[in-house]
Design a protein around this motif. Structure first.
Motif, short mmCIF file in Angstrom:
data_model
loop_
_atom_site.label_atom_id
_atom_site.label_comp_id
_atom_site.label_asym_id
_atom_site.label_seq_id
_atom_site.Cartn_x
_atom_site.Cartn_y
_atom_site.Cartn_z
N ALA A 180 8.22 39.17 -18.79
CA ALA A 180 9.14 38.10 -19.20
C ALA A 180 8.44 36.74 -19.19
N GLN A 276 20.12 44.90 -18.21
CA GLN A 276 19.55 43.56 -18.03
C GLN A 276 20.04 42.98 -16.71
N GLU A 278 20.00 38.99 -14.45
CA GLU A 278 19.62 37.58 -14.48
C GLU A 278 18.66 37.26 -13.33
N LEU A 284 17.95 36.26 -18.41
CA LEU A 284 18.24 37.69 -18.47
C LEU A 284 16.98 38.45 -18.88
N ILE A 285 16.62 39.45 -18.08
CA ILE A 285 15.44 40.27 -18.38
C ILE A 285 15.88 41.72 -18.48
N ALA A 286 15.52 42.33 -19.60
CA ALA A 286 15.89 43.74 -19.81
C ALA A 286 15.14 44.64 -18.83
N ASP A 287 15.82 45.70 -18.38
CA ASP A 287 15.20 46.73 -17.54
C ASP A 287 14.44 46.16 -16.35
N SER A 288 15.01 45.13 -15.73
CA SER A 288 14.25 44.44 -14.67
C SER A 288 14.89 44.62 -13.29
#
Ligand code: SF4
Length: 371
Positions: A180, A276, A278, A284-288
Motif C-alpha cells: 500500500a 479490506q 482501514e 483502506l487496504i485490500a486483504d490487509s
C-alpha cells in the motif's frame, strides 16, 4: 545477556559505520524505510542515524500496530464497554490512544467502564472463567506476531466451552501494508526496506519475495538491536549499488525462510482475510487484515454485538497519518513536544512504545539529525 549485548558493541558499530561510509556512492541518496517501530526506536535510542553518512536516510514506516489502528476501532471498543456491559481486556499501549471527543479507553475506565489491562491472552481466558455471568471481550490488535496467541485463546475457549469469551479482532498483515505504501497515489520515494523482524519469525522471509520482485525493491529482514540495523543497512546499500532487489535475512538467529509453519497453520484454521480494512494513514487496504472464520463466529465480538463501522477523524493538527506513510517525520508536527507529549498524547504515534513520535521525544532531542 546472550543475543543482546553482542549486538550492541561499540567497536563493532564503529567498524560497521566505516564499512557503510566506504560502500555508499557519494553521488546518490539512499532512502531506507524501516518498517517496524522497534527499528525506529533502536535507531534513535542508539544514535544509529548519526553513524550513517549524510546521504543515508531512514524513513519511518507503519510497523506499529497501535499506531495504525484507526480511531473508529477505538470508538467501537469504548462502545462495547459502555453499552454492552462487557469486561473489555486489552494490552496497555491501547489504553491512552485518543478516541473521538478526546476520549480514550483509560478515560472510559475512569468513567466506570470495566476495562482491564492484560499481559497475555491467557489472562483474558482467566478473567472469562472467573466471570461466567458477564461477556468478556479481548480487544485484539497486532501484526502476524500476536495473531497466533489470539488463535490459541479462541481454540482454548472453544474446547472449554467458554461461551462468554469473544474477540474484537484487529489483527493486520505486514506485506499488504508495504504494498500500500508503494501503491499510494503519491508514493513516498523509498529505495529499500528493512523488513519486519518478529513478524518474520512467524511468516518467514519468503513472504516478502513477491513484494521485492513486483516492486524491484530490496528487503533485508532486520533484527532490533543497533548492530542488526546497521548490518541490514549495509546489506541494503550493497544491493542498491549492485542493482539487486532480493530478500535477504540479517536476523537469521530467529527467522527462517519458511517461518513458523505450525503458527501459520493455526492462523489459517481460525482466521480469514477481510476484503479490506482501514489503516490510520494508509486508508483502506485490500486483504490487509484478518477476521474470524464462520466456524468460530460465536467468538467474534463484531458479530455478537453487531458493531457498526465508524469513520472518525484524527485530532486536528496531528500528523500521525503522514508519518505512518513515511511522508513526514515527527519534527514536522507542530504539536510535538508542545501540546503533544507522552503524558498528554494527541496521536497514537506518541502513545505507543513503538511509535515514531515517542522515539523522537524520548531520544531524538539528542540527535543532530532529528532537528
Ligand atoms: S507529535 Fe503528537 S500530534 Fe504530532 S504527529 Fe505525533 S502523535 Fe500526532
Amino acid at each position: 545477556m546472550k543475543y543482546i549485548s553482542e549486538f550492541r558493541q561499540q567497536d563493532l558499530a564503529r567498524q560497521l559505520a566505516r564499512a557503510i561510509a566506504q560502500t555508499v556512492d557519494p553521488d546518490r541518496h539512499y532512502r531506507l524505510m524501516e518498517f517496524c517501530g522497534g527499528h525506529t526506536h533502536a535507531i534513535f535510542r542508539y544514535g544509529v542515524q548519526d553513524l550513517m553518512p549524510a546521504n543515508v536516510e531512514f524513513i519511518h514506516g507503519p510497523g506499529c500496530p497501535v499506531c495504525v489502528l484507526p480511531t473508529g476501532r477505538i470508538d467501537n471498543a469504548i462502545q462495547l464497554a459502555e453499552r454492552h456491559d462487557v469486561i473489555l481486556c486489552t494490552y496497555a499501549d491501547l489504553m491512552r490512544v485518543p478516541a473521538t471527543g478526546r476520549n480514550s479507553l483509560l478515560k472510559a475506565k475512569a468513567g466506570g467502564c470495566d476495562i482491564r489491562m492484560v499481559y497475555s491472552t491467557q489472562d483474558v481466558l482467566k478473567i472469562a472463567r472467573e466471570n461466567p455471568g458477564r461477556p468478556v471481550v479481548f480487544f485484539a490488535i497486532g501484526f502476524e506476531t500476536t495473531t497466533p496467541p489470539t488463535a490459541v485463546a479462541i481454540q482454548q475457549a472453544q474446547a472449554e466451552r467458554l461461551t462468554n469469551f469473544s474477540v474484537f479482532c484487529n489483527h493486520v498483515l505486514t506485506p499488504a501494508a508495504m504494498r500500500a505504501i508503494l501503491d499510494a497515489p503519491q508514493p513516498v520515494a523509498i529505495d529499500a526496506f528493512l523488513g519486519p523482524s518478529h513478524v518474520s519469525t512467524v511468516i518467514g522471509s519468503q513472504a516478502y519475495e513477491p513484494f521485492a520482485e513486483r516492486y524491484a525493491k530490496p528487503v533485508v529482514i532486520a533484527g532490533f538491536e543497533p548492530l542488526d540495523v546497521m548490518q541490514s543497512a549495509l546489506m541494503l546499500i550493497r544491493q542498491l549499488n549492485e542493482g539487486r532487489h532480493e530478500v535477504e535475512n540479517e536476523y537469521s538467529r530467529a527467522v527462517t525462510r519458511q517461518g513458523n509453519l505450525k503458527a501459520q497453520a493455526l492462523m489459517r484454521e481460525i482466521f480469514k482475510l477481510r476484503p479490506q480494512f482501514e489503516w490510520r494513514g494508509l486508508g483502506l487496504i485490500a486483504d490487509s487484515a484478518l477476521r474470524l472464520k464462520t466456524d468460530y463466529a460465536d467468538f467474534d465480538a463484531e458479530q455478537r454485538f453487531s458493531l457498526p463501522a465508524i469513520q472518525a477523524a484524527d485530532v486536528k493538527g496531528c500528523e500521525c497519518p503522514a508519518i505512518l506513510r513515511g511522508a513526514k517525520k515527527p519534527q514536522d508536527c507542530k504539536l510535538l513536544g508542545t501540546v503533544c507529549t507522552p503524558e498528554n498524547p494527541m496521536g497514537s504515534c506518541m502513545v505507543s512504545s513503538e511509535g515514531a513520535c515517542a522515539a523522537y521525544w524520548s531520544y531524538g532531542r539528542l540527535s543532530r539529525r532529528s532537528g
